[in-house]
Design an enzyme around this catalytic site. Structure first.
Site, PDB file in Angstrom:
ATOM      1  N   THR A   1       0.821  -1.214   0.000  1.00  0.00           N
ATOM      2  CA  THR A   1       0.000   0.000   0.000  1.00  0.00           C
ATOM      3  C   THR A   1       0.859   1.269   0.000  1.00  0.00           C
ATOM      4  OG1 THR A   1      -1.521  -1.268   1.359  1.00  0.00           O
ATOM      5  CG2 THR A   1      -1.922   1.078   1.242  1.00  0.00           C
TER       6      THR A   1
ATOM      7  N   ALA B   1      13.271  20.058  -4.111  1.00  0.00           N
ATOM      8  CA  ALA B   1      14.452  19.353  -3.606  1.00  0.00           C
ATOM      9  C   ALA B   1      15.744  19.863  -4.255  1.00  0.00           C
ATOM     10  CB  ALA B   1      14.304  17.853  -3.859  1.00  0.00           C
TER      11      ALA B   1
ATOM     12  N   LYS C   1       7.330   1.915  12.750  1.00  0.00           N
ATOM     13  CA  LYS C   1       7.358   2.389  14.153  1.00  0.00           C
ATOM     14  C   LYS C   1       7.754   1.293  15.119  1.00  0.00           C
ATOM     15  CE  LYS C   1       3.326   1.710  12.328  1.00  0.00           C
ATOM     16  NZ  LYS C   1       2.916   2.294  11.059  1.00  0.00           N
TER      17      LYS C   1
ATOM     18  N   GLU D   1       9.370  10.002   9.284  1.00  0.00           N
ATOM     19  CA  GLU D   1       8.133  10.780   9.398  1.00  0.00           C
ATOM     20  C   GLU D   1       6.890   9.902   9.263  1.00  0.00           C
ATOM     21  OE1 GLU D   1       7.773  14.574   9.696  1.00  0.00           O
ATOM     22  OE2 GLU D   1       6.068  13.460  10.482  1.00  0.00           O
TER      23      GLU D   1
ATOM     24  N   GLY E   1       1.010   8.735  10.103  1.00  0.00           N
ATOM     25  CA  GLY E   1       0.945   8.732   8.625  1.00  0.00           C
ATOM     26  C   GLY E   1       1.306  10.046   7.994  1.00  0.00           C
TER      27      GLY E   1
ATOM     28  N   ILE F   1       0.495  13.128   8.741  1.00  0.00           N
ATOM     29  CA  ILE F   1       0.644  14.344   9.562  1.00  0.00           C
ATOM     30  C   ILE F   1       2.138  14.575   9.829  1.00  0.00           C
ATOM     31  CG2 ILE F   1       0.067  15.454  11.758  1.00  0.00           C
ATOM     32  CD1 ILE F   1      -2.302  13.532  12.024  1.00  0.00           C
TER      33      ILE F   1
ATOM     34  N   ASP G   1       0.450  -0.568  18.735  1.00  0.00           N
ATOM     35  CA  ASP G   1       0.836   0.333  17.640  1.00  0.00           C
ATOM     36  C   ASP G   1       0.890   1.788  18.142  1.00  0.00           C
ATOM     37  OD1 ASP G   1       1.055   0.958  14.607  1.00  0.00           O
ATOM     38  OD2 ASP G   1      -0.671   2.159  15.236  1.00  0.00           O
TER      39      ASP G   1
ATOM     40  N   LYS H   1       4.239   4.427  18.594  1.00  0.00           N
ATOM     41  CA  LYS H   1       4.304   5.809  18.093  1.00  0.00           C
ATOM     42  C   LYS H   1       4.534   6.793  19.249  1.00  0.00           C
ATOM     43  CE  LYS H   1       1.229   4.499  14.303  1.00  0.00           C
ATOM     44  NZ  LYS H   1      -0.191   4.340  13.929  1.00  0.00           N
TER      45      LYS H   1
ATOM     46  N   GLY I   1      -2.955   4.880   5.208  1.00  0.00           N
ATOM     47  CA  GLY I   1      -3.420   4.919   3.825  1.00  0.00           C
ATOM     48  C   GLY I   1      -2.260   5.133   2.872  1.00  0.00           C
TER      49      GLY I   1
HETATM   50  N1  HSE Z   1      -2.665   0.448  11.916  1.00  0.00           N
HETATM   51  C1  HSE Z   1      -2.415   1.838  12.081  1.00  0.00           C
HETATM   52  C2  HSE Z   1      -3.699   2.554  12.435  1.00  0.00           C
HETATM   53  C3  HSE Z   1      -1.868   2.512  10.861  1.00  0.00           C
HETATM   54  O1  HSE Z   1      -4.750   1.937  12.542  1.00  0.00           O
HETATM   55  O2  HSE Z   1      -3.632   3.754  12.623  1.00  0.00           O
HETATM   56  C4  HSE Z   1      -0.426   2.272  10.690  1.00  0.00           C
HETATM   57  O3  HSE Z   1       0.299   2.700  11.778  1.00  0.00           O
END
Ligand code: HSE
Length: 444
Positions: A18, A38, A110, A134, A139, A141, A206, A210, A307
């Site tokens: 993806t 750049a 991450k 980043e 994602g 942001i 997750d 982060k 995404g």
């Molecule tokens: N699985 C994560 C989420 C996205 O649901 O935000 C990737 O870090």
């Protein structure tokens, strides 16, 4: 006089799922815009993916497709390796090999950085290469850039974020439809909002990965996922979401990193947040991060946390940074964790007992004289101040007399004191079910 044209930066993608295909598409679609920013082109020269057929479908003949990631790392023409495999396993070996080969690395991983970041950043420093990440947090942001650069004047006091879209989607659905967790999870899986194995998302892992990265760049401490408190949303009930709503709060899974005088709080858990806060109104799969700095005050960053193209937006931003710095001395770069490596903070991550928050408690109690007095007495013994007490209407329960739900909101207290109070309250014969305890943050 016109500047000599610099050769394009050559990128090798490890993984073209993806995010990989989004990265290829964005780089291609916006190549002219990106080159103007750049100062040189950025082109995907090589792609490694076990599914070479799919990879070829995505890149056509624009890039060489191989099944072996090590061929990309070994290619002397590749300047930057973009790791989009994920996980701690082969990804760790490949990132370290890419660094050892003198490649800059961009990663969205991450989990890898939260757990093995210290080793990876040290290897990168020794080799004079960049590891940019980043895309690893929230994602699209640009929260890493904001914290490391935009807010660099500030002493950061705390960071609190909705940094997992899957759980925010589930919580939004639970609230909107009054449904329990299991029902909504199944629906989220059917709609593709939750993975077939959603463990890392729903158990808070997750988000905690982060939050760990955010704590490191906010305070200049090493990444210490092993010291983070991690709690997901699997035990959350529709009842508590409803009661919280009636009291003016929404429940969000927050990743929180807060500086205290005696250390750093690093925790991920469901949290009651006042409904009037912007972050309480972040719905569905969206992400948002609040940062409190001493000079700037509170700032908020909102957008898509996952995404294809939103995450690619972050990957490409890192590639542009690298393109601009390719010929610069390593000392001229922004440090990986925002602070110079010889100036890291010695503040330790606080044990959970030392964390200070306010609480929401729900107790199923016998509806008779003296019950509330006993409970408030126990809280007073632990020096826990009560903010509000609400008693729901009693239910008739045949044979056992009336029962009722009692909701207690407290002021800030040490988690250790709350644990002692909870143990004492739970032992009362008039407390009829396990007490629900949720943390509450005013985020003012
Ligand atoms: N699985 C994560 C989420 C996205 O649901 O935000 C990737 O870090």
């Amino acid at each position: 006089m016109s500047q000599p044209q610099l050769r394009p930066v050559r990128v090798g993608l490890l993984g073209i799922g993806t995010v990989g295909s989004g990265t290829f598409t964005v780089l291609k679609r916006n190549q002219e815009e990106i080159r103007r920013r750049a100062g040189r082109g950025i082109e995907v020269a090589m792609v490694a993916d076990l599914n070479t057929e799919l990879a070829t479908k995505v890149v056509g003949d624009a890039a060489k497709v191989v099944s072996d990631a090590r061929q990309v790392i070994a290619n002397p023409d590749i300047d930057v390796v973009v790791e989009l495999i994920g996980g701690y396993g082969i990804a760790k070996a490949l990132v370290l090999e890419a660094i050892a080969a003198g490649k800059h690395v961009v990663t969205a991983n991450k989990a890898l950085l939260a757990v093995h970041g210290t080793e990876i950043f040290a290897a990168a420093r020794a080799k004079g290469v960049i590891v940019a990440f980043e895309a690893a947090v929230a994602g699209g942001i640009p929260i890493i850039k904001s914290l490391r650069e935009g807010l660099t004047a500030n002493q950061i006091q705390w960071v609190a974020g909705i940094i997992n879209g899957t759980t925010n989607f589930i919580l939004s659905e639970m609230r909107d439809k009054g449904l329990d967790f299991d029902v909504v999870l199944k629906e989220a899986q059917r709609l593709g909002y939750a993975e077939a194995d959603p463990t890392f998302d729903i158990e808070g892992v997750d988000a905690a990965h982060k939050a760990t990265l955010l704590s490191a760049i906010a305070f200049g401490i090493p990444v210490q996922f092993d010291k983070a408190h991690v709690e997901g949303i699997t035990k959350l009930s529709a009842t508590d979401i409803k009661y919280a709503e009636q009291l003016g709060y929404r429940i969000k899974l927050l990743g929180i990193a807060r500086r205290r005088d005696n250390g750093i709080e690093l925790r991920t858990h469901p949290t009651l947040v006042p409904m009037r806060r912007l972050i309480a109104n972040v719905e569905g799969a969206m992400n948002a991060v609040l940062v409190q700095g001493d000079a700037v005050g509170t700032t908020m960053y909102y957008g898509k946390g996952a995404g294809s193209e939103p995450t690619a937006s972050a990957v490409v931003a890192d590639l542009v940074d690298i393109a601009r710095l390719l010929d610069a001395a390593p000392e001229a770069r922004v440090p990986h964790l925002a602070f110079q490596p010889d100036s890291m903070s010695a503040l330790a991550i606080l044990p959970l007992d030392e964390v200070v928050t306010s609480f929401y408690l729900r107790l199923r109690v016998a509806d008779k004289a003296g019950v509330l007095a006993k409970l408030t007495g126990i809280l007073a013994e632990q020096n826990i101040s009560i903010d509000a007490v609400i008693q729901r209407e009693a239910d008739e329960v045949s044979g056992e007399g009336n029962q009722t739900d009692l909701i207690i909101l407290t002021h800030d207290t040490r988690e250790g004191s709350m644990n002692q109070a909870l143990a004492a309250m739970q032992a009362l014969p008039t407390v009829l079910a396990p007490i629900v305890r949720l943390r509450k943050e005013e985020l003012a």
